[in-house]
Design a protein around this motif. Structure first.
Motif, PDB file in Angstrom:
ATOM      1  N   ALA A 146       0.829  -1.198   0.000  1.00 21.07           N
ATOM      2  CA  ALA A 146       0.000   0.000   0.000  1.00 21.07           C
ATOM      3  C   ALA A 146       0.863   1.248   0.000  1.00 21.07           C
ATOM      4  O   ALA A 146       0.484   2.274   0.522  1.00 21.07           O
ATOM      5  CB  ALA A 146      -0.923  -0.009   1.224  1.00 21.07           C
ATOM      6  N   ALA A 147       2.053   1.171  -0.597  1.00 20.52           N
ATOM      7  CA  ALA A 147       3.010   2.277  -0.555  1.00 20.52           C
ATOM      8  C   ALA A 147       2.483   3.530  -1.220  1.00 20.52           C
ATOM      9  O   ALA A 147       2.860   4.627  -0.864  1.00 20.52           O
ATOM     10  CB  ALA A 147       4.317   1.865  -1.216  1.00 20.52           C
ATOM     11  N   SER A 148       1.607   3.384  -2.208  1.00 19.22           N
ATOM     12  CA  SER A 148       1.099   4.561  -2.904  1.00 19.22           C
ATOM     13  C   SER A 148       0.014   5.270  -2.096  1.00 19.22           C
ATOM     14  O   SER A 148      -0.449   6.321  -2.474  1.00 19.22           O
ATOM     15  CB  SER A 148       0.554   4.165  -4.279  1.00 19.22           C
ATOM     16  OG  SER A 148      -0.482   3.229  -4.114  1.00 19.22           O
ATOM     17  N   LEU A 182      -0.641   6.043   6.351  1.00 20.92           N
ATOM     18  CA  LEU A 182      -0.974   4.814   7.058  1.00 20.92           C
ATOM     19  C   LEU A 182      -0.125   4.745   8.311  1.00 20.92           C
ATOM     20  O   LEU A 182       1.052   5.077   8.297  1.00 20.92           O
ATOM     21  CB  LEU A 182      -0.684   3.595   6.182  1.00 20.92           C
ATOM     22  CG  LEU A 182      -1.578   3.412   4.973  1.00 20.92           C
ATOM     23  CD1 LEU A 182      -1.135   2.200   4.179  1.00 20.92           C
ATOM     24  CD2 LEU A 182      -3.025   3.259   5.376  1.00 20.92           C
ATOM     25  N   ASP A 183      -0.726   4.306   9.400  1.00 24.49           N
ATOM     26  CA  ASP A 183       0.030   4.181  10.634  1.00 24.49           C
ATOM     27  C   ASP A 183       0.922   2.954  10.601  1.00 24.49           C
ATOM     28  O   ASP A 183       0.615   1.960   9.939  1.00 24.49           O
ATOM     29  CB  ASP A 183      -0.912   4.080  11.830  1.00 24.49           C
ATOM     30  CG  ASP A 183      -1.501   5.423  12.217  1.00 24.49           C
ATOM     31  OD1 ASP A 183      -1.027   6.450  11.712  1.00 24.49           O
ATOM     32  OD2 ASP A 183      -2.435   5.442  13.034  1.00 24.49           O
ATOM     33  N   TRP A 210       4.109  -2.283   8.925  1.00 21.17           N
ATOM     34  CA  TRP A 210       3.415  -1.295   8.113  1.00 21.17           C
ATOM     35  C   TRP A 210       2.701  -2.025   6.983  1.00 21.17           C
ATOM     36  O   TRP A 210       3.282  -2.920   6.356  1.00 21.17           O
ATOM     37  CB  TRP A 210       4.411  -0.280   7.551  1.00 21.17           C
ATOM     38  CG  TRP A 210       3.809   0.686   6.599  1.00 21.17           C
ATOM     39  CD1 TRP A 210       2.953   1.712   6.886  1.00 21.17           C
ATOM     40  CD2 TRP A 210       3.991   0.720   5.182  1.00 21.17           C
ATOM     41  NE1 TRP A 210       2.613   2.374   5.748  1.00 21.17           N
ATOM     42  CE2 TRP A 210       3.236   1.774   4.685  1.00 21.17           C
ATOM     43  CE3 TRP A 210       4.727  -0.072   4.293  1.00 21.17           C
ATOM     44  CZ2 TRP A 210       3.179   2.092   3.340  1.00 21.17           C
ATOM     45  CZ3 TRP A 210       4.671   0.244   2.954  1.00 21.17           C
ATOM     46  CH2 TRP A 210       3.905   1.319   2.494  1.00 21.17           C
ATOM     47  N   ALA A 211       1.462  -1.668   6.731  1.00 25.69           N
ATOM     48  CA  ALA A 211       0.648  -2.260   5.667  1.00 25.69           C
ATOM     49  C   ALA A 211       0.623  -3.788   5.794  1.00 25.69           C
ATOM     50  O   ALA A 211       0.667  -4.504   4.810  1.00 25.69           O
ATOM     51  CB  ALA A 211       1.157  -1.834   4.297  1.00 25.69           C
ATOM     52  N   GLY A 212       0.588  -4.269   7.038  1.00 26.77           N
ATOM     53  CA  GLY A 212       0.488  -5.698   7.282  1.00 26.77           C
ATOM     54  C   GLY A 212       1.774  -6.478   7.064  1.00 26.77           C
ATOM     55  O   GLY A 212       1.751  -7.704   7.025  1.00 26.77           O
ATOM     56  N   ARG A 258       3.228   4.243  17.812  1.00 25.19           N
ATOM     57  CA  ARG A 258       2.497   4.346  16.548  1.00 25.19           C
ATOM     58  C   ARG A 258       2.920   5.623  15.829  1.00 25.19           C
ATOM     59  O   ARG A 258       2.839   6.703  16.383  1.00 25.19           O
ATOM     60  CB  ARG A 258       0.993   4.355  16.811  1.00 25.19           C
ATOM     61  CG  ARG A 258       0.194   4.039  15.581  1.00 25.19           C
ATOM     62  CD  ARG A 258      -1.223   3.661  15.916  1.00 25.19           C
ATOM     63  NE  ARG A 258      -1.395   2.353  16.496  1.00 25.19           N
ATOM     64  CZ  ARG A 258      -1.392   1.218  15.824  1.00 25.19           C
ATOM     65  NH1 ARG A 258      -1.193   1.219  14.540  1.00 25.19           N
ATOM     66  NH2 ARG A 258      -1.590   0.071  16.433  1.00 25.19           N
ATOM     67  N   TRP A 259       3.388   5.460  14.603  1.00 30.95           N
ATOM     68  CA  TRP A 259       3.865   6.574  13.797  1.00 30.95           C
ATOM     69  C   TRP A 259       3.086   6.618  12.495  1.00 30.95           C
ATOM     70  O   TRP A 259       2.580   5.614  12.032  1.00 30.95           O
ATOM     71  CB  TRP A 259       5.355   6.412  13.499  1.00 30.95           C
ATOM     72  CG  TRP A 259       6.217   6.559  14.705  1.00 30.95           C
ATOM     73  CD1 TRP A 259       6.379   5.661  15.712  1.00 30.95           C
ATOM     74  CD2 TRP A 259       7.028   7.673  15.031  1.00 30.95           C
ATOM     75  NE1 TRP A 259       7.247   6.145  16.646  1.00 30.95           N
ATOM     76  CE2 TRP A 259       7.668   7.377  16.252  1.00 30.95           C
ATOM     77  CE3 TRP A 259       7.288   8.891  14.408  1.00 30.95           C
ATOM     78  CZ2 TRP A 259       8.539   8.262  16.866  1.00 30.95           C
ATOM     79  CZ3 TRP A 259       8.167   9.763  15.018  1.00 30.95           C
ATOM     80  CH2 TRP A 259       8.776   9.457  16.236  1.00 30.95           C
TER      81      TRP A 259
END
Length: 131
Positions: free
Chosen positions: A35-37, A41-42, A58-60, A123-124
Motif C-alpha cells: 500500500a506504498a502509494s 498509514l500508521d 506497516w501495511a500488514g 504508533r507513527w
C-alpha cells in the motif's frame, strides 16, 4: 476514515491475490504488492533506547531498519508565537518530528520511509515511501 482504511485493505488484498496468480519467479512491481502509494498509514515502530527506529509493521508487513535513521526536524511548535511571520526561522530551536530511514521487508523489498510522530510513542504515521 474507517471507510478509507477498509478500501486500502480491500485494494491490498486484491493486489496480493493478483500477485499470487503470477507465474512463479515473475517479478511483481512493488507498488502493486504493498500500500506504498497510499499515504498516511500508521505503522507500529520499535526503537532503541535513544528513540531511533529499529523495526516496524506497516501495511500488514514486517520491516527491519537497514541503515542509520535520519532525524526530521521542524521549528519548535511554540516558536510561531514568538515569530508569527516566520522571518527568523533560522533562529528557531528545532524538535524531532519524524524519521527517514531505509528498511527491508521480510520478502527482500527495500524502501525508504518518512514517518511522523502521532503522539503515541509506538504508533507513527507513514507519510511517504520511496522504492
Amino acid at each position: 476514515m474507517a471507510h478509507a482504511i477498509r478500501a486500502v485493505h480491500a485494494h491490498t488484498e486484491r493486489t496480493r491475490e493478483r500477485a499470487a496468480e503470477q507465474a512463479p519467479g515473475e517479478r511483481v512491481p512493488a507498488e502493486r504488492v504493498s500500500a506504498a502509494s497510499v499515504p498516511d498509514l500508521d505503522a507500529v515502530v520499535w526503537s532503541d533506547d535513544a528513540g531511533r527506529p529499529l523495526r516496524l509493521i506497516w501495511a500488514g508487513r514486517r520491516w527491519r531498519v537497514t541503515d542509520r535513521p535520519t532525524v526530521i526536524t521542524a521549528p519548535a511548535s511554540w516558536w510561531w508565537r514568538v515569530d508569527p511571520d516566520g522571518t527568523d526561522l533560522d533562529l528557531a530551536p528545532a524538535e524531532c518530528v519524524g524519521w527517514r530511514f531505509q528498511a527491508t521487508g521480510e520478502h527482500g523489498e527495500t524502501r525508504v520511509f518518512d514517518i511522523r510522530d502521532t503522539g503515541d510513542p509506538r504508533r507513527w504515521r507513514v507519510v511517504k515511501t520511496y522504492s
